[in-house]
Every structure is written in structure tokens, then in C-alpha cells.
Design an enzyme around this catalytic site. Sequence first.
Site, PDB file in Angstrom:
ATOM      1  N   TYR A  49       3.668  -9.019  -3.764  1.00  0.00           N
ATOM      2  CA  TYR A  49       2.540  -8.566  -4.587  1.00  0.00           C
ATOM      3  C   TYR A  49       2.313  -9.462  -5.815  1.00  0.00           C
ATOM      4  O   TYR A  49       1.652  -9.033  -6.766  1.00  0.00           O
ATOM      5  CB  TYR A  49       2.739  -7.113  -5.011  1.00  0.00           C
ATOM      6  N   ARG A  85      -7.587  -4.010   9.405  1.00  0.00           N
ATOM      7  CA  ARG A  85      -8.172  -3.610   8.116  1.00  0.00           C
ATOM      8  C   ARG A  85      -9.323  -2.624   8.314  1.00  0.00           C
ATOM      9  O   ARG A  85      -9.492  -1.692   7.532  1.00  0.00           O
ATOM     10  CB  ARG A  85      -8.581  -4.842   7.309  1.00  0.00           C
ATOM     11  N   ASN A 112      -1.600   4.499  -0.398  1.00  0.00           N
ATOM     12  CA  ASN A 112      -2.616   4.318   0.646  1.00  0.00           C
ATOM     13  C   ASN A 112      -2.005   4.017   2.011  1.00  0.00           C
ATOM     14  O   ASN A 112      -2.627   3.404   2.868  1.00  0.00           O
ATOM     15  CB  ASN A 112      -3.662   3.281   0.217  1.00  0.00           C
ATOM     16  N   HIS A 115       0.079  -1.189   4.182  1.00  0.00           N
ATOM     17  CA  HIS A 115      -0.422  -2.499   3.749  1.00  0.00           C
ATOM     18  C   HIS A 115      -0.728  -3.324   4.996  1.00  0.00           C
ATOM     19  O   HIS A 115       0.020  -3.274   5.968  1.00  0.00           O
ATOM     20  CB  HIS A 115       0.621  -3.241   2.902  1.00  0.00           C
ATOM     21  N   GLU A 126       2.970 -13.703   4.696  1.00  0.00           N
ATOM     22  CA  GLU A 126       3.627 -12.393   4.648  1.00  0.00           C
ATOM     23  C   GLU A 126       4.594 -12.211   5.813  1.00  0.00           C
ATOM     24  O   GLU A 126       5.685 -11.653   5.645  1.00  0.00           O
ATOM     25  CB  GLU A 126       2.565 -11.283   4.644  1.00  0.00           C
TER      26      GLU A 126
HETATM   27  P1  CMP Z   1      -2.293  -3.047  -0.673  1.00  0.00           P
HETATM   28  O1  CMP Z   1      -3.307  -3.297   0.375  1.00  0.00           O
HETATM   29  O2  CMP Z   1      -0.858  -2.982  -0.262  1.00  0.00           O
HETATM   30  O3  CMP Z   1      -2.463  -4.147  -1.833  1.00  0.00           O
HETATM   31  C1  CMP Z   1      -2.165  -3.911  -3.171  1.00  0.00           C
HETATM   32  C2  CMP Z   1      -1.810  -2.482  -3.439  1.00  0.00           C
HETATM   33  O4  CMP Z   1      -1.888  -2.094  -4.791  1.00  0.00           O
HETATM   34  C3  CMP Z   1      -2.801  -1.565  -2.742  1.00  0.00           C
HETATM   35  O5  CMP Z   1      -2.653  -1.625  -1.362  1.00  0.00           O
HETATM   36  C4  CMP Z   1      -2.504  -0.243  -3.407  1.00  0.00           C
HETATM   37  O6  CMP Z   1      -1.328   0.367  -2.911  1.00  0.00           O
HETATM   38  C5  CMP Z   1      -2.232  -0.711  -4.829  1.00  0.00           C
HETATM   39  N1  CMP Z   1      -3.419  -0.612  -5.702  1.00  0.00           N
HETATM   40  C6  CMP Z   1      -4.577  -1.265  -5.615  1.00  0.00           C
HETATM   41  N2  CMP Z   1      -5.395  -0.926  -6.635  1.00  0.00           N
HETATM   42  C7  CMP Z   1      -4.708  -0.042  -7.392  1.00  0.00           C
HETATM   43  C8  CMP Z   1      -5.000   0.677  -8.577  1.00  0.00           C
HETATM   44  N3  CMP Z   1      -6.181   0.541  -9.204  1.00  0.00           N
HETATM   45  N4  CMP Z   1      -4.062   1.491  -9.058  1.00  0.00           N
HETATM   46  C9  CMP Z   1      -2.873   1.618  -8.435  1.00  0.00           C
HETATM   47  N5  CMP Z   1      -2.544   0.970  -7.301  1.00  0.00           N
HETATM   48  C10 CMP Z   1      -3.438   0.155  -6.784  1.00  0.00           C
END
Ligand code: CMP
Length: 151
Positions: A49, A85, A112, A115, A126
Site C-alpha cells: 500500500y 474489478r 471492502n 483487494h 503484487e
Molecule cells: P484497496 O482496493 O485494497 O486499495 C486501498 C484500500 O484503502 C482500499 O481498498 C480500502 O480498503 C482503503 N481505502 C480507500 N479509501 C479509503 C478511505 N477514504 N478511508 C479508509 N480506507 C480507504
Amino acid sequence: MERTLIIFKPDAMNRNLVGRILTRFEDKGLRIAALKLQKSPRSQVEKHYAVHKERPFYGSLVEFMTSSPVILAVLEGPEAIAIVRNLLGATNGRKASPGTIRGDFGLDQQYNLVHASDGPETAREEIELFFKPEEIVSYERATDRWIVSNG
Ligand code: CMP
């Protein structure tokens, strides 16, 4: 044929949703090329990340992603990156369309569920970060010829 990296995040793990979500990917016809359970080292999550390092949610995201074991997968198929996606839906479960994985199972931006790599270059990086080459298996399923035609 494309490969993409999938992480079943700690919310999917703790909510016992891995099987149901993996089924969506299998139902679509995508093939599992690698699969493993691990407690990710903090350094690996920080690297994964790194692009979000300056964002206000970075610290809490790293805490979240190291809070329980995760399941990592490499999925493959034609246009696998975009297909996964689309199956996931918008990042924020509150905005994701019904019928998508996040639209059906989630209500949150950080939690969510899954990933997935966002492009061919990130997918390559990745997959390399989370899997050794020998953990990725090339094979054919009996069903493959009924999922993708020669045409
Ligand atoms: P991911 O697709 O794993 O990529 C980055 C991650 O950061 C995203 O999914 C969420 O889990 C997290 N994320 C993205 N935007 C936010 C936000 N505004 N606040 C908290 N977590 C976030």
C-alpha cells in the site's frame, strides 16, 4: 490470458465470506492459479500500500490488513484484471452497485472485503510481492474448453 492478485481482507475472513466470494470468481469462469492463507508481515503490507502512504487512512489501513490472517489468490483468465474489478464493484460498499460483491456484502470504504490489482503492471508487482514463482501453478481444467472458445 491475464493474472491478477486478490486479497481476502480481514473483514471477509472474520465474516466467513471467503467461500461465497471465491465462488463468484469461479462461477465467472476464472481459474485459481495460486491460493494461500497467511498472517501478512507489516513490512509486506506497507510495501503493497506504499502508493497510499501520504493518505490519512494509511495507518489505519495497515493496522486493518495486519489484524488477522488473510487469504491471497492469483486468478487467471482473459481480461482477468478488469473482470475481477467489475465483479467487486466500487471501492466503497455504500456506492457499489447491487449484484457486485461489495454492493451485496459491504457497507464500508476500508472494510471492502477484497483487494484486486488495478492494472497489468500492478498485477505483476503484487503477484511478485506475495507469491514465489513456484507457488503459481499452470494447468488446465476439464471445463476450460467450455468457458473460453477458440473463436
Ligand atoms: P484497496 O482496493 O485494497 O486499495 C486501498 C484500500 O484503502 C482500499 O481498498 C480500502 O480498503 C482503503 N481505502 C480507500 N479509501 C479509503 C478511505 N477514504 N478511508 C479508509 N480506507 C480507504
